[in-house]
Design a protein around this motif. Structure first.
Motif, mmCIF file in Angstrom:
data_model
loop_
_atom_site.group_PDB
_atom_site.id
_atom_site.type_symbol
_atom_site.label_atom_id
_atom_site.label_comp_id
_atom_site.label_asym_id
_atom_site.label_seq_id
_atom_site.Cartn_x
_atom_site.Cartn_y
_atom_site.Cartn_z
ATOM 1 N N GLU A 1 -3.693 41.117 -30.107
ATOM 2 C CA GLU A 1 -4.280 40.390 -31.225
ATOM 3 C C GLU A 1 -4.184 38.875 -31.129
ATOM 4 O O GLU A 1 -5.089 38.173 -31.549
ATOM 5 C CB GLU A 1 -3.626 40.832 -32.539
ATOM 6 N N ARG A 2 -3.133 38.352 -30.609
ATOM 7 C CA ARG A 2 -2.889 36.913 -30.631
ATOM 8 C C ARG A 2 -3.784 36.183 -29.631
ATOM 9 O O ARG A 2 -3.819 36.518 -28.457
ATOM 10 C CB ARG A 2 -1.430 36.628 -30.312
ATOM 11 N N LYS A 3 -4.491 35.172 -30.119
ATOM 12 C CA LYS A 3 -5.324 34.335 -29.260
ATOM 13 C C LYS A 3 -4.810 32.902 -29.321
ATOM 14 O O LYS A 3 -4.413 32.424 -30.371
ATOM 15 C CB LYS A 3 -6.783 34.407 -29.698
ATOM 16 N N VAL A 4 -4.825 32.232 -28.175
ATOM 17 C CA VAL A 4 -4.279 30.890 -28.061
ATOM 18 C C VAL A 4 -5.325 29.989 -27.422
ATOM 19 O O VAL A 4 -5.941 30.355 -26.421
ATOM 20 C CB VAL A 4 -2.999 30.896 -27.181
ATOM 21 N N ILE A 5 -5.505 28.796 -27.984
ATOM 22 C CA ILE A 5 -6.387 27.794 -27.392
ATOM 23 C C ILE A 5 -5.521 26.829 -26.603
ATOM 24 O O ILE A 5 -4.529 26.313 -27.108
ATOM 25 C CB ILE A 5 -7.172 27.030 -28.470
ATOM 26 N N VAL A 6 -5.894 26.586 -25.347
ATOM 27 C CA VAL A 6 -5.115 25.725 -24.458
ATOM 28 C C VAL A 6 -6.017 24.627 -23.895
ATOM 29 O O VAL A 6 -7.094 24.912 -23.376
ATOM 30 C CB VAL A 6 -4.520 26.551 -23.287
ATOM 31 N N ASN A 7 -5.565 23.389 -24.003
ATOM 32 C CA ASN A 7 -6.247 22.263 -23.373
ATOM 33 C C ASN A 7 -6.001 22.366 -21.866
ATOM 34 O O ASN A 7 -4.855 22.474 -21.424
ATOM 35 C CB ASN A 7 -5.705 20.954 -23.928
ATOM 36 N N LEU A 8 -7.062 22.328 -21.076
ATOM 37 C CA LEU A 8 -6.921 22.497 -19.618
ATOM 38 C C LEU A 8 -5.991 21.461 -18.996
ATOM 39 O O LEU A 8 -5.267 21.753 -18.051
ATOM 40 C CB LEU A 8 -8.286 22.422 -18.930
ATOM 41 N N ARG A 9 -6.003 20.248 -19.508
ATOM 42 C CA ARG A 9 -5.184 19.167 -18.934
ATOM 43 C C ARG A 9 -3.703 19.280 -19.298
ATOM 44 O O ARG A 9 -2.877 18.558 -18.744
ATOM 45 C CB ARG A 9 -5.712 17.806 -19.383
ATOM 46 N N ASN A 10 -3.348 20.176 -20.217
ATOM 47 C CA ASN A 10 -1.939 20.371 -20.571
ATOM 48 C C ASN A 10 -1.229 21.359 -19.652
ATOM 49 O O ASN A 10 -0.024 21.511 -19.717
ATOM 50 C CB ASN A 10 -1.805 20.840 -22.017
ATOM 51 N N VAL A 11 -1.997 22.053 -18.810
ATOM 52 C CA VAL A 11 -1.417 23.042 -17.890
ATOM 53 C C VAL A 11 -0.868 22.316 -16.664
ATOM 54 O O VAL A 11 -1.579 21.564 -16.010
ATOM 55 C CB VAL A 11 -2.476 24.081 -17.466
ATOM 56 N N ILE A 12 0.417 22.523 -16.380
ATOM 57 C CA ILE A 12 1.004 21.884 -15.201
ATOM 58 C C ILE A 12 1.293 22.885 -14.082
ATOM 59 O O ILE A 12 1.371 22.506 -12.922
ATOM 60 C CB ILE A 12 2.271 21.072 -15.550
ATOM 61 N N GLU A 13 1.444 24.175 -14.436
ATOM 62 C CA GLU A 13 1.646 25.225 -13.430
ATOM 63 C C GLU A 13 0.993 26.509 -13.908
ATOM 64 O O GLU A 13 0.846 26.734 -15.111
ATOM 65 C CB GLU A 13 3.136 25.512 -13.216
ATOM 66 N N LEU A 14 0.639 27.368 -12.957
ATOM 67 C CA LEU A 14 0.098 28.680 -13.304
ATOM 68 C C LEU A 14 0.654 29.730 -12.366
ATOM 69 O O LEU A 14 1.137 29.426 -11.278
ATOM 70 C CB LEU A 14 -1.430 28.668 -13.286
ATOM 71 N N HIS A 15 0.583 30.975 -12.824
ATOM 72 C CA HIS A 15 1.120 32.119 -12.088
ATOM 73 C C HIS A 15 0.142 33.276 -12.308
ATOM 74 O O HIS A 15 -0.124 33.644 -13.456
ATOM 75 C CB HIS A 15 2.503 32.440 -12.653
ATOM 76 N N LEU A 16 -0.398 33.835 -11.243
ATOM 77 C CA LEU A 16 -1.357 34.934 -11.319
ATOM 78 C C LEU A 16 -0.654 36.278 -11.224
ATOM 79 O O LEU A 16 0.292 36.435 -10.452
ATOM 80 C CB LEU A 16 -2.359 34.830 -10.168
ATOM 81 N N GLN A 17 -1.163 37.257 -11.967
ATOM 82 C CA GLN A 17 -0.607 38.606 -11.873
ATOM 83 C C GLN A 17 -1.101 39.327 -10.619
ATOM 84 O O GLN A 17 -0.385 40.137 -10.042
ATOM 85 C CB GLN A 17 -0.978 39.408 -13.117
ATOM 86 N N GLN A 18 -2.321 38.997 -10.189
ATOM 87 C CA GLN A 18 -2.909 39.591 -8.988
ATOM 88 C C GLN A 18 -3.572 38.491 -8.182
ATOM 89 O O GLN A 18 -3.993 37.487 -8.740
ATOM 90 C CB GLN A 18 -3.960 40.638 -9.359
ATOM 91 N N PRO A 19 -3.726 38.679 -6.869
ATOM 92 C CA PRO A 19 -4.404 37.665 -6.051
ATOM 93 C C PRO A 19 -5.868 37.492 -6.472
ATOM 94 O O PRO A 19 -6.528 38.451 -6.866
ATOM 95 C CB PRO A 19 -4.333 38.215 -4.630
ATOM 96 N N VAL A 20 -6.356 36.260 -6.374
ATOM 97 C CA VAL A 20 -7.762 35.971 -6.670
ATOM 98 C C VAL A 20 -8.148 34.669 -5.972
ATOM 99 O O VAL A 20 -7.336 33.755 -5.880
ATOM 100 C CB VAL A 20 -8.029 35.912 -8.194
ATOM 101 N N ASN A 21 -9.364 34.592 -5.464
ATOM 102 C CA ASN A 21 -9.906 33.378 -4.818
ATOM 103 C C ASN A 21 -8.986 32.795 -3.750
ATOM 104 O O ASN A 21 -8.842 31.586 -3.632
ATOM 105 C CB ASN A 21 -10.197 32.310 -5.863
#
Length: 86
Positions: free
Chosen positions: A54-74
């Protein structure tokens, strides 16, 4: 080992995730890691993530400093923390 991706690669990844069934977790500037979430909608400057059923979050793209993928992509691996190079 340092894992950095540039901003154009980050944007391409987000476009791929928008249509994929792969979750992502983020570390925002000054915040702890988020839960793994599904990318629902992407705009030029923000994204909407669904955290759970249910919970939805809006995130500014420039506020992201790191990311972690659950599965490989690209060509990016799962279980690796990628730093965004702006």
């Amino acid at each position: 080992m340092e894992n950095r991706i540039d901003y154009p690669t980050y944007q391409q990844l987000l476009h791929a995730l928008e249509s994929a069934d792969i979750t992502i977790r983020l570390r925002l500037l000054g915040e702890p890691w988020t839960k793994f979430s599904k990318l629902l909608l992407l705009s030029e400057s923000a994204m909407i993530l669904q955290d759970g059923s249910e919970r939805k979050v809006i995130v500014n793209l420039r506020n992201v400093i790191e990311l972690h993928l659950q599965q490989p992509v690209n060509g990016l691996n799962s279980n690796v923390h990628y730093e965004i190079a702006y």
